[in-house]
Design a protein around this motif. Sequence first.
Motif, PDB file in Angstrom:
ATOM      1  N   ILE A 177       5.526  14.395  -4.876  1.00 50.84           N
ATOM      2  CA  ILE A 177       4.065  14.513  -4.893  1.00 50.84           C
ATOM      3  C   ILE A 177       3.524  14.126  -6.263  1.00 50.84           C
ATOM      4  O   ILE A 177       2.576  13.346  -6.388  1.00 50.84           O
ATOM      5  CB  ILE A 177       3.632  15.954  -4.530  1.00 50.84           C
ATOM      6  N   TYR A 178       4.121  14.672  -7.319  1.00 46.73           N
ATOM      7  CA  TYR A 178       3.644  14.399  -8.669  1.00 46.73           C
ATOM      8  C   TYR A 178       3.814  12.928  -9.046  1.00 46.73           C
ATOM      9  O   TYR A 178       3.020  12.375  -9.816  1.00 46.73           O
ATOM     10  CB  TYR A 178       4.369  15.281  -9.675  1.00 46.73           C
ATOM     11  N   ARG A 179       4.849  12.287  -8.510  1.00 44.52           N
ATOM     12  CA  ARG A 179       5.114  10.873  -8.828  1.00 44.52           C
ATOM     13  C   ARG A 179       4.416   9.917  -7.862  1.00 44.52           C
ATOM     14  O   ARG A 179       4.585   8.716  -7.947  1.00 44.52           O
ATOM     15  CB  ARG A 179       6.626  10.618  -8.780  1.00 44.52           C
ATOM     16  N   HIS A 180       3.657  10.475  -6.902  1.00 41.82           N
ATOM     17  CA  HIS A 180       2.948   9.681  -5.891  1.00 41.82           C
ATOM     18  C   HIS A 180       3.914   8.866  -5.027  1.00 41.82           C
ATOM     19  O   HIS A 180       3.559   7.793  -4.531  1.00 41.82           O
ATOM     20  CB  HIS A 180       1.924   8.759  -6.541  1.00 41.82           C
ATOM     21  N   GLN A 181       5.118   9.398  -4.825  1.00 42.58           N
ATOM     22  CA  GLN A 181       6.099   8.772  -3.934  1.00 42.58           C
ATOM     23  C   GLN A 181       5.970   9.436  -2.570  1.00 42.58           C
ATOM     24  O   GLN A 181       6.784  10.262  -2.168  1.00 42.58           O
ATOM     25  CB  GLN A 181       7.506   8.932  -4.513  1.00 42.58           C
ATOM     26  N   ALA A 237       0.815  -1.217   0.000  1.00 44.67           N
ATOM     27  CA  ALA A 237       0.000   0.000   0.000  1.00 44.67           C
ATOM     28  C   ALA A 237       0.850   1.269   0.000  1.00 44.67           C
ATOM     29  O   ALA A 237       0.314   2.364  -0.139  1.00 44.67           O
ATOM     30  CB  ALA A 237      -0.915   0.004   1.221  1.00 44.67           C
ATOM     31  N   ASN A 238       2.186   1.108   0.141  1.00 44.53           N
ATOM     32  CA  ASN A 238       3.105   2.252   0.213  1.00 44.53           C
ATOM     33  C   ASN A 238       2.747   3.177   1.375  1.00 44.53           C
ATOM     34  O   ASN A 238       2.798   4.404   1.252  1.00 44.53           O
ATOM     35  CB  ASN A 238       3.108   3.028  -1.106  1.00 44.53           C
ATOM     36  N   LYS A 239       2.387   2.568   2.503  1.00 38.81           N
ATOM     37  CA  LYS A 239       1.983   3.324   3.695  1.00 38.81           C
ATOM     38  C   LYS A 239       2.597   2.676   4.920  1.00 38.81           C
ATOM     39  O   LYS A 239       2.817   1.463   4.947  1.00 38.81           O
ATOM     40  CB  LYS A 239       0.458   3.340   3.831  1.00 38.81           C
ATOM     41  N   PRO A 240       2.861   3.448   5.971  1.00 38.01           N
ATOM     42  CA  PRO A 240       3.470   2.882   7.178  1.00 38.01           C
ATOM     43  C   PRO A 240       2.511   1.978   7.939  1.00 38.01           C
ATOM     44  O   PRO A 240       1.298   2.159   7.895  1.00 38.01           O
ATOM     45  CB  PRO A 240       3.837   4.120   8.002  1.00 38.01           C
ATOM     46  N   GLN A 241       3.088   1.012   8.640  1.00 39.57           N
ATOM     47  CA  GLN A 241       2.304   0.102   9.476  1.00 39.57           C
ATOM     48  C   GLN A 241       1.746   0.863  10.679  1.00 39.57           C
ATOM     49  O   GLN A 241       2.352   1.813  11.163  1.00 39.57           O
ATOM     50  CB  GLN A 241       3.207  -1.043   9.930  1.00 39.57           C
ATOM     51  N   ARG A 242       0.585   0.452  11.155  1.00 41.10           N
ATOM     52  CA  ARG A 242      -0.047   1.097  12.294  1.00 41.10           C
ATOM     53  C   ARG A 242      -0.207   0.098  13.441  1.00 41.10           C
ATOM     54  O   ARG A 242      -0.351  -1.106  13.243  1.00 41.10           O
ATOM     55  CB  ARG A 242      -1.413   1.666  11.900  1.00 41.10           C
ATOM     56  N   LEU A 243      -0.189   0.625  14.674  1.00 42.32           N
ATOM     57  CA  LEU A 243      -0.179  -0.220  15.869  1.00 42.32           C
ATOM     58  C   LEU A 243      -1.479  -0.989  16.059  1.00 42.32           C
ATOM     59  O   LEU A 243      -1.479  -2.225  16.146  1.00 42.32           O
ATOM     60  CB  LEU A 243       0.098   0.663  17.099  1.00 42.32           C
ATOM     61  N   VAL A 244      -2.599  -0.272  16.172  1.00 38.57           N
ATOM     62  CA  VAL A 244      -3.880  -0.942  16.432  1.00 38.57           C
ATOM     63  C   VAL A 244      -4.249  -1.863  15.280  1.00 38.57           C
ATOM     64  O   VAL A 244      -4.723  -2.985  15.489  1.00 38.57           O
ATOM     65  CB  VAL A 244      -4.996   0.097  16.676  1.00 38.57           C
ATOM     66  N   ALA A 245      -4.009  -1.413  14.047  1.00 45.95           N
ATOM     67  CA  ALA A 245      -4.309  -2.247  12.880  1.00 45.95           C
ATOM     68  C   ALA A 245      -3.450  -3.508  12.857  1.00 45.95           C
ATOM     69  O   ALA A 245      -3.846  -4.521  12.278  1.00 45.95           O
ATOM     70  CB  ALA A 245      -4.084  -1.444  11.600  1.00 45.95           C
TER      71      ALA A 245
END
Length: 322
Positions: A293-297, A107-115
Amino acid sequence: MNLRLWLTGLRPKTLPASIAPVLVGAALAVRRIEQLGTCIEIYPVPAACLERRALQADLTNRFWPVAVLCVIVALFLQIAVNYANDYSDGIRGTDEGRDTDEASAIANKPQRLVASGVPAKYVLAAAVIAAAIACAAGVAAILIAQGWWLFAVGAASLIAGWFYTGGKHPYGYAGFGEVGVFLFFGLAAVLGTEYALTGSVDALGVCGAVCCGLNAAMLLMVNNLRDIAEDQQHGKYTLAVRLGERRAVMLFIACLVAAWLLGLYVCVTLWMPWGGILPFAGIVVSVRLLLSIYRHQFRAALGAAGCQTLLFAIAVGVAAVL
């Protein structure tokens, strides 16, 4: 309990947004304290001049204890907000799909604690502990500085931190997150620090506060641009969701330009004319931020946004000293 996961929950890339405004407020305070001792050399020394020098000595003696306490307040308040956000989003299901390293990487997103399965009550407890440390440091700073109205600012900051994603009607879910960040990690943090260190604020402090607020808001905008699809799916109507990606990016660029111009003005005013060179030292970071931002990185963009916030604080500090 996975220590690495808890450190990820701190959201390290957001922490510069908490420290930078305190550094800016402290740098501006240094300049004002130094100016207090400027008097015409005549004899006998005017009473007004003696009073100013006595005030300068008092402010200088308490400068470092108050400045360090302000840093602790800002840092642990940010940590408390981050854990509270993880708790609130986790129990609402907004962080769905961030339960493992593999899922987060996809997902290109950081891991979350509760999740990730950490009991929500532990994450909430971590938020409360961080908030308690911020409160203790804040009370100590206020007692030393004797800026009693700062109690109201501190209380408002704690309330705003919780209701960003907590409570029945969180304002972060209604598109006002950037406004809250601008007010509390910009205006309140910079001007509160300047007031605690000098007993007043000035117009240049307001300019520095607005610049810090814009930088902090941009950090949140990057985060919300990254999560725009999932937020919309879970009923989290952030500013990015309400505006749509294209208009949100346009607003981001406008904030970036405004922050740059204000930062340039502050640095030039502090160190005429050479201070104007300092902001250009970080232009590579701003370019990288826009390209990411433009490259969605968005991971790279978050790092660049945090770095830009800190670079502005360093530029103001250097300009104030030189």
